[in-house]
Design a protein around this motif. Structure first.
Motif, short mmCIF file in Angstrom:
data_model
loop_
_atom_site.label_atom_id
_atom_site.label_comp_id
_atom_site.label_asym_id
_atom_site.label_seq_id
_atom_site.Cartn_x
_atom_site.Cartn_y
_atom_site.Cartn_z
N SER A 78 -54.15 59.54 -60.09
CA SER A 78 -55.48 59.09 -60.53
C SER A 78 -55.45 57.58 -60.70
CB SER A 78 -55.86 59.78 -61.84
OG SER A 78 -54.95 59.42 -62.87
N ASP A 79 -56.61 56.98 -60.64
CA ASP A 79 -56.73 55.53 -60.81
C ASP A 79 -56.76 55.25 -62.32
OD1 ASP A 79 -57.10 52.88 -60.53
OD2 ASP A 79 -59.02 52.99 -59.48
N CYS A 80 -55.58 55.21 -62.91
CA CYS A 80 -55.48 55.24 -64.37
C CYS A 80 -54.81 54.00 -64.95
CB CYS A 80 -54.74 56.50 -64.82
SG CYS A 80 -53.11 56.72 -64.06
N GLY A 81 -54.88 52.87 -64.27
CA GLY A 81 -54.39 51.64 -64.85
C GLY A 81 -53.06 51.19 -64.28
N GLY A 82 -51.98 51.40 -65.04
CA GLY A 82 -50.66 50.91 -64.67
C GLY A 82 -50.18 51.36 -63.29
N PRO A 83 -50.33 52.64 -62.92
CA PRO A 83 -49.84 53.07 -61.60
C PRO A 83 -50.52 52.35 -60.43
CG PRO A 83 -50.14 54.97 -63.03
CD PRO A 83 -50.70 53.78 -63.77
N ARG A 84 -51.76 51.95 -60.64
CA ARG A 84 -52.50 51.29 -59.55
C ARG A 84 -51.78 50.04 -59.05
NH1 ARG A 84 -57.16 48.49 -61.99
NH2 ARG A 84 -57.87 50.59 -62.55
N GLU A 85 -51.05 49.35 -59.94
CA GLU A 85 -50.40 48.10 -59.55
C GLU A 85 -49.21 48.33 -58.63
OE1 GLU A 85 -49.58 45.87 -63.12
OE2 GLU A 85 -51.62 46.14 -63.87
N ALA A 86 -48.69 49.54 -58.60
CA ALA A 86 -47.56 49.84 -57.70
C ALA A 86 -48.02 50.49 -56.40
CB ALA A 86 -46.57 50.76 -58.40
N LEU A 87 -49.18 51.13 -56.43
CA LEU A 87 -49.64 51.90 -55.27
C LEU A 87 -50.36 51.01 -54.24
CD1 LEU A 87 -50.97 55.11 -57.02
CD2 LEU A 87 -49.06 54.97 -55.44
N VAL A 88 -49.96 51.15 -53.00
CA VAL A 88 -50.68 50.56 -51.88
C VAL A 88 -51.33 51.72 -51.16
CG1 VAL A 88 -50.54 49.17 -49.80
CG2 VAL A 88 -48.98 48.72 -51.72
N ASP A 89 -52.64 51.84 -51.33
CA ASP A 89 -53.36 53.05 -50.91
C ASP A 89 -53.11 53.35 -49.43
OD1 ASP A 89 -55.04 55.17 -51.74
OD2 ASP A 89 -56.71 54.27 -50.64
N GLY A 90 -52.60 54.54 -49.19
CA GLY A 90 -52.32 54.99 -47.83
C GLY A 90 -50.91 54.71 -47.37
N GLU A 91 -50.21 53.74 -48.00
CA GLU A 91 -48.84 53.41 -47.60
C GLU A 91 -47.80 54.13 -48.43
OE1 GLU A 91 -47.69 49.41 -46.83
OE2 GLU A 91 -49.74 48.75 -46.42
N ASN A 92 -47.91 54.00 -49.74
CA ASN A 92 -46.93 54.69 -50.59
C ASN A 92 -47.59 55.68 -51.53
OD1 ASN A 92 -48.12 53.00 -52.48
ND2 ASN A 92 -46.36 51.63 -52.64
N GLY A 93 -48.91 55.82 -51.43
CA GLY A 93 -49.61 56.77 -52.27
C GLY A 93 -51.10 56.75 -52.01
N LEU A 94 -51.77 57.65 -52.69
CA LEU A 94 -53.22 57.74 -52.62
C LEU A 94 -53.78 57.78 -54.04
CD1 LEU A 94 -53.63 60.44 -49.81
CD2 LEU A 94 -54.06 57.98 -49.59
N LEU A 95 -54.97 57.21 -54.22
CA LEU A 95 -55.62 57.18 -55.51
C LEU A 95 -56.89 58.01 -55.48
CD1 LEU A 95 -55.31 53.36 -56.33
CD2 LEU A 95 -54.14 55.21 -57.53
N PHE A 96 -57.26 58.53 -56.66
CA PHE A 96 -58.56 59.19 -56.81
C PHE A 96 -59.08 58.86 -58.20
CE2 PHE A 96 -55.49 62.15 -58.48
CZ PHE A 96 -56.09 62.70 -59.61
N PRO A 97 -60.40 58.88 -58.41
CA PRO A 97 -60.96 58.55 -59.73
C PRO A 97 -60.48 59.54 -60.79
CG PRO A 97 -62.67 58.47 -58.04
CD PRO A 97 -61.47 59.09 -57.39
N LYS A 98 -60.24 59.04 -61.99
CA LYS A 98 -59.78 59.90 -63.09
C LYS A 98 -60.74 61.06 -63.31
CE LYS A 98 -59.53 56.62 -66.12
NZ LYS A 98 -59.37 55.85 -67.38
N GLY A 99 -60.18 62.28 -63.38
CA GLY A 99 -60.97 63.45 -63.72
C GLY A 99 -61.87 63.96 -62.62
N ASP A 100 -61.83 63.38 -61.42
CA ASP A 100 -62.70 63.79 -60.30
C ASP A 100 -61.95 64.82 -59.47
OD1 ASP A 100 -64.26 64.05 -58.01
OD2 ASP A 100 -64.82 61.93 -58.01
N ALA A 101 -62.22 66.10 -59.75
CA ALA A 101 -61.48 67.18 -59.09
C ALA A 101 -61.75 67.21 -57.59
CB ALA A 101 -61.85 68.53 -59.72
N GLU A 102 -62.97 66.95 -57.19
CA GLU A 102 -63.29 67.01 -55.77
C GLU A 102 -62.57 65.90 -55.00
OE1 GLU A 102 -64.19 68.41 -52.39
OE2 GLU A 102 -64.75 69.47 -54.23
N SER A 103 -62.55 64.69 -55.56
CA SER A 103 -61.82 63.60 -54.90
C SER A 103 -60.32 63.90 -54.84
CB SER A 103 -62.05 62.28 -55.65
OG SER A 103 -63.39 61.89 -55.58
N PHE A 104 -59.79 64.50 -55.90
CA PHE A 104 -58.39 64.89 -55.88
C PHE A 104 -58.13 65.88 -54.75
CE2 PHE A 104 -55.39 68.24 -57.13
CZ PHE A 104 -54.21 67.51 -57.23
N ARG A 105 -59.00 66.91 -54.62
CA ARG A 105 -58.80 67.92 -53.56
C ARG A 105 -58.92 67.30 -52.18
NH1 ARG A 105 -61.30 71.67 -57.52
NH2 ARG A 105 -63.36 70.96 -56.90
#
Length: 820
Positions: free
Chosen positions: A749-776
């Motif tokens: 989830s896009d929850c603050g600290g982890p976002r600074e390490a994640l490069v979306d699509g390269e080493n991880g994916l992000l989704f809005p906090k609590g958004d089950a559909e985006s997570f799925r």
């Protein structure tokens, strides 16, 4: 008026402040030529003074840390406590040591004193009962053992010869001889011995340990009392002779002078004998009972106030091995209060007294009689001899003199203050930690030792092996851990018991810097103890405990409270907290943080959060957590469905229930979810409850037991993708970085600290906090390309770094703070 102004300017200028120099210079430059010349001379003098001060500072010896002495002593004998224990403790304090004094019979108190000690000093303790356990604990802690003795009670032969003239019962004599063996065993187990006289030291060396002399001394308070008492007035009609006996073992000594004393009293009817303490009066003196006065053994200053009025002190001792080892403390006391002495020529009296100058030495009955009569007949001689004796005693036996010349050289060396001693404070520490902040503290502590720091830790640890409220010290990988045996208090609860223990730890460790980490349960009062002690400290805010009364900013239902700046009114209305209590806590935290030398946060995201809540501290720095690298490269994945890992435990805000709901709506089962069960470590049922079985029923789930952090590679090796569905703001996201370092893709989830390490699509994916559909939606992208993620290798590790890099950054910051 002008002269007054000039005077003020000059006085301020002598404080060496540059702003005052500037103002004075301006004032003088506006004047005439003499004023300018005076200005030139003054500036030259100031520069010379500054140069001298600079050179002097360079030549000053670097300050040393004091330490703690565990003084475990025989305290039940008043004379021993007064003459040896109290004075030895005063000498240690004069040398800068903190003294923890306790009777040897109390095991718990003695054990506690050892935990925070730099060395232990045993005094007159027999090796019986629990004494072997105290010696063993001192050995476990690695602290030097010193043993202090002031009588020949450890030497069977000398003691037996002495007892032959004491008329003791056979049972008591046998008990004393048996105890002599136990004293000797205690001395044999020590590292070093202290003896009150050179003769005693010669006997003590026979036990096979180095022995040093530390004489009995004149107490500072007695010296002060002697100075403040009214001057003695001579009374030509009465001459008061004094004899003091502190125990019932001096009848034979006094018998040596009974006949001489009787003759003197018969010749000079002004002589009155004053006896203090235990003594069986010889028959020879019965004829003078009208001039013999008895007093009990008096305690404290009363004894000295009484004897200060006497004119002559008598100190007979039978010449035997036991008495030759005795000290001259009676001569010291009499001389201090202006009483001339007549003493037997035993070793210590011979060493202290110059016969006829600052006292008299008497061997036979005739010597004793003649010297008593001589002093009685000549008030001027008594006065002069008493003055010389007092000077002699203060010069040789003053408390500070004995401490500096005899005690200091044999004590352990104090460590220099070098800015390299750290005290880390964390509720949890070491092996078995599951909390991310505690893991970081444990790892960085070890790294800091490799960078030359001496690291101490104060933490909590429950154990049945020590009493409640005790501190138990142990070494772990070169780190000295002081663990308080306390149950953690409430998150916001004042904890005076912990404050007191922490105060003792500060006294013992004397750190250059204290680093507070996760201290929930220890109480908010610890920084105040640093402020009282004048010790600099820094804080790492791993979570919101410093900001929010509910540590992770969770309401009573376990839901995350997303306040950007914590508002006490919201705490009251949403969480039902007492608003005044919240304000008190908030004020205390603001004050503690404002005084901190620096506040560290593990991410830029959390740095901004802390700055918003603590605007008075400008030294908020990002110190990203380092991680443990994998011990070996990732091996090939096993066949089967893609394995998704979750490490957040059963916490609602970590996404436990969100994850179950989101996966149930996914509509596919081509994966295996690995849940790592953290809760059994805290004594709860974990994920084995019926409610948990119902929550995950029908989903491909496998529950893994948690292993220690040091063995985390085994857990990560079973995962292909890490799920990090946190519903609250995360200060860092340690599992995210650890997964990346082990070639594991991350869905977070896009929850603050982890976002600074994640490069979306390269080493991880992000989704809005609590958004089950985006997570799925993001998870379907992963499941649709399982081969890629089974063979994934991290090409971009984001901000991942090692523990040594983090600790090196901390070391630089520590240095700036301690130097300032």
């Amino acid at each position: 008026m002008a002269e007054n102004t000039l005077f003020k300017k000059l006085r301020k200028a002598f404080s060496f402040r540059e702003d005052n120099h500037a103002r004075l210079g301006l004032f003088l430059r506006r004047g005439h030529l003499p004023a300018r010349l005076a200005n030139f001379a003054f500036n030259a003098a100031c520069k010379a003074a500054r140069d001298v001060r600079r050179v002097t500072r360079r030549q000053e010896r670097a300050p040393a840390r004091t330490g703690v002495c565990a003084f475990i002593a025989e305290l039940s004998i008043p004379q021993c406590r007064h003459y040896r224990v109290s004075e030895r403790a005063a000498q240690l304090r004069h040398l800068g040591w903190t003294v923890r004094l306790c009777p040897w019979e109390t095991l718990e108190a003695a054990m506690q004193a050892l935990q925070l000690a730099s060395f232990v000093l045993f005094y007159r303790t027999p090796m019986v009962g629990h004494m072997p356990a105290l010696y063993a604990e001192a050995r476990r802690l690695g602290i030097p053992i010193l043993y202090d003795i002031d009588d020949l009670i450890f030497d069977r032969e000398g003691l037996a010869a002495y007892m032959t003239r004491l008329n003791l019962s056979a049972e008591r004599a046998a008990a004393m001889l048996e105890k002599a063996d136990s004293y000797r065993r205690a001395m044999e187990e020590a590292d070093m011995l202290l003896a009150s006289t050179p003769a005693l030291a010669r006997h003590a060396t026979a036990v096979g340990r180095p022995c040093f002399v530390a004489h009995n001394s004149v107490a500072d308070d007695l010296a002060h009392l002697a100075r403040t008492l009214p001057a003695k007035k001579a009374d030509g009609e009465v001459v008061r002779i004094f004899y003091g006996s502190g125990s019932d073992t001096h009848d034979a000594d006094f018998a040596l002078i009974a006949d001489a004393l009787a003759e003197a009293m018969a010749k000079d009817t002004r002589l009155h004998l004053h006896i203090h303490g235990h003594l069986e009066l010889p028959e020879t003196l019965s004829a003078f009972c009208g001039r013999i006065h008895r007093a009990p053994f008096l305690d404290g200053n009363l004894y000295y106030r009484v004897i200060a009025d006497y004119d002559i002190a008598l100190m007979p001792l039978a010449r035997d091995t036991f008495n030759e080892a005795k000290s001259n403390i009676k001569y010291q006391e009499a001389s201090l209060f202006g009483i001339p002495s007549i003493a037997s020529p035993t070793a210590e009296f011979l060493d202290a007294i110059t016969d006829g100058v600052d006292g008299f030495l008497a061997s036979g009955a005739e010597d004793w009689r003649d010297r008593i009569l001589l002093l009685a007949s000549d008030p001027g001689l008594r006065t002069d001899m008493a003055k010389r004796a007092q000077q002699n005693v203060l010069k040789r036996y003053a408390n500070t003199v004995i401490a500096d010349t005899e005690l200091r050289p044999v004590l352990p060396q104090m460590a220099p203050v070098d800015g390299q001693r750290l005290l880390l404070v964390s509720t949890s520490f070491g092996k078995g930690c599951t909390d991310g902040g505690a893991m970081v503290v444990t790892d960085t502590a070890q790294a800091l030792t490799h960078q030359g720091f001496e690291v101490f830790v104060f933490s909590l640890a429950r154990t049945d092996a020590a009493p409640h409220g005790a501190v138990v010290r142990h070494d772990w990988r070169g780190i000295k851990i002081m663990a308080a045996n306390l149950r953690p208090g409430g998150l916001n609860q004042e904890n005076p018991e912990t404050d007191q223990l922490f105060r003792q730890v500060l006294e013992a460790v004397q750190p250059d810097l204290v680093h507070f980490h996760s201290i929930e349960g220890l109480g908010p009062g610890l920084p105040q103890e640093c402020i009282r002690s004048g010790i600099a400290y820094v804080i790492t805010m791993h979570d919101a405990w410093w900001v929010c009364p509910r540590r992770f900013m969770l309401d009573p239902a376990g839901n995350y409270c997303a306040q950007s700046v914590v508002d006490p009114e919201t705490c009251r209305s949403r969480c039902g907290l007492d608003e005044a209590a919240v304000w008190r806590r908030r004020t205390r935290m603001l004050e503690a943080v404002a005084v901190a030398g620096a506040v560290f946060t593990p991410s830029d995201f959390y740095n901004a959060f802390v700055r918003r809540n603590f605007p008075r501290n400008s030294a908020v720095l990002t110190n990203r957590n380092g991680i443990r690298p994998p011990e070996a490269p990732r091996t090939a994945r096993a066949a089967g469905p893609l394995r998704l890992g979750y490490l957040g435990g059963k916490a609602r805000w970590k996404g436990y229930y969100f994850l179950a709901e989101a996966l149930r709506g996914l509509g596919r089962d081509d994966f295996e979810l690995l849940l790592v069960d953290l809760d059994p470590l805290s004594g709860t049922s974990g994920m084995a409850d019926p409610d948990d079985h119902a929550l995950w029923r029908g989903l491909p789930v496998r529950i893994l037991p948690f292993t220690e952090h040091a063995a985390a590679d085994g857990l990560y090796a079973q995962m292909d993708v890490l799920l990090f569905p946190s519903l609250g703001d995360e200060s860092f996201g340690l599992p995210v970085r650890e997964a990346m370092a082990r070639d594991i893709f991350v869905l977070s989830s896009d929850c603050g600290g982890p976002r600074e390490a994640l490069v979306d699509g390269e080493n991880g994916l992000l989704f809005p906090k609590g958004d089950a559909e985006s997570f799925r939606m993001q998870l379907r992208r992963i499941l649709d390309d399982q081969a890629r993620f089974k063979n994934y290798r991290t090409a971009n590790a984001g901000d991942v770094r090692g523990i040594m890099s983090q600790s090196a950054e901390l070391a630089v910051a520590y240095g700036k703070i301690t130097r300032s």
